[in-house]
Design a protein around this motif. Structure first.
Motif, PDB file in Angstrom:
ATOM      1  N   PHE A  65       0.847  -1.203   0.000  1.00 24.74           N
ATOM      2  CA  PHE A  65       0.000   0.000   0.000  1.00 24.74           C
ATOM      3  C   PHE A  65       0.877   1.247   0.000  1.00 24.74           C
ATOM      4  CE2 PHE A  65      -4.421  -1.168   1.133  1.00 24.74           C
ATOM      5  CZ  PHE A  65      -4.259  -2.521   1.332  1.00 24.74           C
ATOM      6  N   ARG A  67      -0.479   5.594  -0.243  1.00 20.77           N
ATOM      7  CA  ARG A  67      -1.509   6.512  -0.740  1.00 20.77           C
ATOM      8  C   ARG A  67      -0.915   7.667  -1.530  1.00 20.77           C
ATOM      9  NH1 ARG A  67      -3.582   9.562   4.730  1.00 20.77           N
ATOM     10  NH2 ARG A  67      -1.613   9.511   5.827  1.00 20.77           N
ATOM     11  N   VAL A  96      -1.608  -1.331  -4.046  1.00 17.88           N
ATOM     12  CA  VAL A  96      -2.869  -0.646  -3.733  1.00 17.88           C
ATOM     13  C   VAL A  96      -2.554   0.828  -3.435  1.00 17.88           C
ATOM     14  CG1 VAL A  96      -4.926  -0.611  -2.271  1.00 17.88           C
ATOM     15  CG2 VAL A  96      -3.727  -2.786  -2.672  1.00 17.88           C
ATOM     16  N   GLU A  98      -3.990   3.275  -2.015  1.00 22.68           N
ATOM     17  CA  GLU A  98      -4.970   3.842  -1.085  1.00 22.68           C
ATOM     18  C   GLU A  98      -4.420   3.878   0.321  1.00 22.68           C
ATOM     19  OE1 GLU A  98      -8.828   2.097  -1.150  1.00 22.68           O
ATOM     20  OE2 GLU A  98      -8.831   2.039  -3.348  1.00 22.68           O
ATOM     21  N   ALA A  99      -5.146   4.562   1.193  1.00 21.42           N
ATOM     22  CA  ALA A  99      -4.746   4.635   2.589  1.00 21.42           C
ATOM     23  C   ALA A  99      -4.856   3.251   3.226  1.00 21.42           C
ATOM     24  CB  ALA A  99      -5.632   5.613   3.336  1.00 21.42           C
ATOM     25  N   ARG A 102      -7.949   1.450   4.793  1.00 22.63           N
ATOM     26  CA  ARG A 102      -8.933   0.719   3.981  1.00 22.63           C
ATOM     27  C   ARG A 102      -8.487  -0.711   3.687  1.00 22.63           C
ATOM     28  NH1 ARG A 102     -11.091   4.737  -0.548  1.00 22.63           N
ATOM     29  NH2 ARG A 102     -12.596   3.044  -0.666  1.00 22.63           N
ATOM     30  N   GLU A 105     -10.746  -3.712   2.915  1.00 26.25           N
ATOM     31  CA  GLU A 105     -11.449  -3.774   1.625  1.00 26.25           C
ATOM     32  C   GLU A 105     -10.611  -4.526   0.588  1.00 26.25           C
ATOM     33  OE1 GLU A 105     -12.538   0.243   0.373  1.00 26.25           O
ATOM     34  OE2 GLU A 105     -12.859   0.730   2.489  1.00 26.25           O
ATOM     35  N   HIS A 106      -9.329  -4.736   0.905  1.00 29.01           N
ATOM     36  CA  HIS A 106      -8.423  -5.314  -0.098  1.00 29.01           C
ATOM     37  C   HIS A 106      -7.808  -6.640   0.320  1.00 29.01           C
ATOM     38  CE1 HIS A 106      -8.482  -1.609  -2.475  1.00 29.01           C
ATOM     39  NE2 HIS A 106      -8.556  -1.012  -1.305  1.00 29.01           N
ATOM     40  N   ASP A 146      -1.368  11.980   0.005  1.00 26.60           N
ATOM     41  CA  ASP A 146      -2.216  11.682  -1.140  1.00 26.60           C
ATOM     42  C   ASP A 146      -2.590  13.009  -1.789  1.00 26.60           C
ATOM     43  OD1 ASP A 146      -4.094  11.055  -2.989  1.00 26.60           O
ATOM     44  OD2 ASP A 146      -5.176   9.636  -1.731  1.00 26.60           O
ATOM     45  N   ARG A 148      -4.142  13.677  -4.296  1.00 23.08           N
ATOM     46  CA  ARG A 148      -5.389  13.730  -5.069  1.00 23.08           C
ATOM     47  C   ARG A 148      -6.547  14.272  -4.257  1.00 23.08           C
ATOM     48  NH1 ARG A 148      -4.712   7.427  -6.110  1.00 23.08           N
ATOM     49  NH2 ARG A 148      -4.467   7.702  -3.869  1.00 23.08           N
ATOM     50  N   THR A 149      -6.376  14.345  -2.936  1.00 24.20           N
ATOM     51  CA  THR A 149      -7.551  14.632  -2.121  1.00 24.20           C
ATOM     52  C   THR A 149      -7.209  15.326  -0.802  1.00 24.20           C
ATOM     53  OG1 THR A 149      -9.334  13.540  -0.908  1.00 24.20           O
ATOM     54  CG2 THR A 149      -7.412  12.235  -1.260  1.00 24.20           C
ATOM     55  N   GLU A 231      -5.457   7.117  10.995  1.00 24.51           N
ATOM     56  CA  GLU A 231      -5.050   6.031  10.091  1.00 24.51           C
ATOM     57  C   GLU A 231      -4.424   4.874  10.874  1.00 24.51           C
ATOM     58  OE1 GLU A 231      -4.805   5.446   6.583  1.00 24.51           O
ATOM     59  OE2 GLU A 231      -6.482   6.825   6.594  1.00 24.51           O
TER      60      GLU A 231
END
Ligand SMILES: C[S@@+](CC[C@H](N)C(=O)[O-])C[C@H]1O[C@@H](n2cnc3c(N)ncnc32)[C@H](O)[C@@H]1O
Length: 311
Positions: A65, A67, A96, A98-99, A102, A105-106, A146, A148-149, A231
């Motif tokens: 992972f 992010r 992955v 993402e943070a 999560r 979910e993976h 991240d 993106r956000t 997190e």
């Protein structure tokens, strides 16, 4: 040497030479089993991940992972090269972007043999002025891992109320003079860059012996912008369900707020019969590592093994 990865991310000598913190200790505690499934929650420059990949063998699987899209690209590039070198002995590697909060979910329940998390900022993020993590260079105040956000540090310092800013700097920076700092920031608005913020803070508080007076304020903003403590809590809560019995959890923290969360979570888990703690005291870097890599000075590694009886 500078060269471009296939994704167009600049890779520098520094990232090529990157030495992960407490590398041997982290891998020893993970106790990588060939053919096993492992998660690196914080790929960064993939130093630890490379060590895992080299031990996994063709039946193994690493799920990584990060992010930060740039970090993920660099990690992919590095690990793909390692897999090419290993040829038929290379494990499966999945990425992955993402943070790690999560993770559930993976990753399937009870499917993992070991999980590593090396918290905080990578040297790549810190040293790249435009990312805005450091006051050593003048840059826009971003600080998002991240990109993106989420809110940038610039939005936080320029838009938050004085009271909220003071609370944030106190809670996440452990800065006793948080009210004075917050007042100076609000008076100095608009804060336009990292160097501008560092100057405002330095003019509001007395000089300090070992650190720049803005260090704690920068730490607080970074933790807030990236929701770093939330997190970590989410990861530590999810981990027991994802690990197999006897699987290992290894975490590396860089400041007391992170380490306290890990320590408390391990202790509570041990009381509930979920974890057997493998590090009665946190493992720290030796003098030789600190000389080579000063960032390792504040690193604390904790490890635990999931008990056989817990579900
Ligand atoms: C200290 S570096 C990891 C270095 C890595 N162990 C190595 O050997 O190169 C931390 C990395 O974790 C990522 N990271 C931090 N918090 C994260 C989170 N909550 N979810 C996903 N990635 C995160 C950062 O973007 C950064 O690239």
């Amino acid at each position: 040497m500078n060269f471009n990865t296939p994704q167009g991310v600049r890779m520098t000598n520094q990232s090529e030479r990157h030495v992960p913190v407490l590398f041997k200790e982290a891998l020893d505690f993970l106790s990588v089993r060939p053919g096993g499934a492992y998660v690196d929650c914080t790929l960064g420059l993939a130093g630890h991940a490379e060590g895992i990949v080299r031990q996994l063998g063709p039946a193994g699987h690493l799920i990584g992972f990060d992010r930060d899209p740039e970090a993920l690209d660099l990690a992919k590039f590095r690990l793909q090269r390692v897999c090419q070198e290993l040829g038929s002995q290379a494990p499966q590697v999945s990425f992955v972007g993402e943070a790690f909060s999560r993770i559930a979910e993976h990753v399937k329940p009870a499917s993992i043999d070991g999980l590593l998390a090396d918290f905080g900022v990578s040297s790549l993020q810190f040293d790249e002025a435009r990312r805005g993590f450091s006051f050593q260079a003048d840059a826009p105040m971003d600080m998002r891992m991240d990109t993106r956000t989420g809110l940038t540090a610039g939005q936080v310092v320029n838009e938050m109320s004085e009271r909220e800013l003071a609370n944030l700097i106190y809670e996440y920076g452990e800065e006793r003079r948080s009210r004075t700092v917050a007042r100076a920031i609000v008076r100095g608005r608009p804060v336009t860059s990292t160097a501008h913020l560092a100057r405002i803070v330095a003019s509001a508080v007395p000089p300090m012996k070992h650190i720049h007076p803005a260090t704690r304020t920068f730490q607080a903003l970074r933790i807030f912008v990236n929701q770093e403590l939330q997190e970590i809590r989410a990861l530590l809560e999810a981990a027991p369900q994802l690990l197999k019995p006897s699987a290992r959890l290894v975490v590396i923290s860089f400041h007391s707020l992170e380490d306290r969360i890990c320590k408390d979570s391990f202790r509570e888990g041990a009381q509930q019969g979920i974890w057997k703690i493998l590090t009665r005291k946190p493992v720290t870097a030796g003098e030789e590592e600190i000389d080579r890599n000063p960032r390792s000075r504040s690193a604390k590694l904790r490890a635990a093994e999931k008990t056989v009886n817990s579900s």
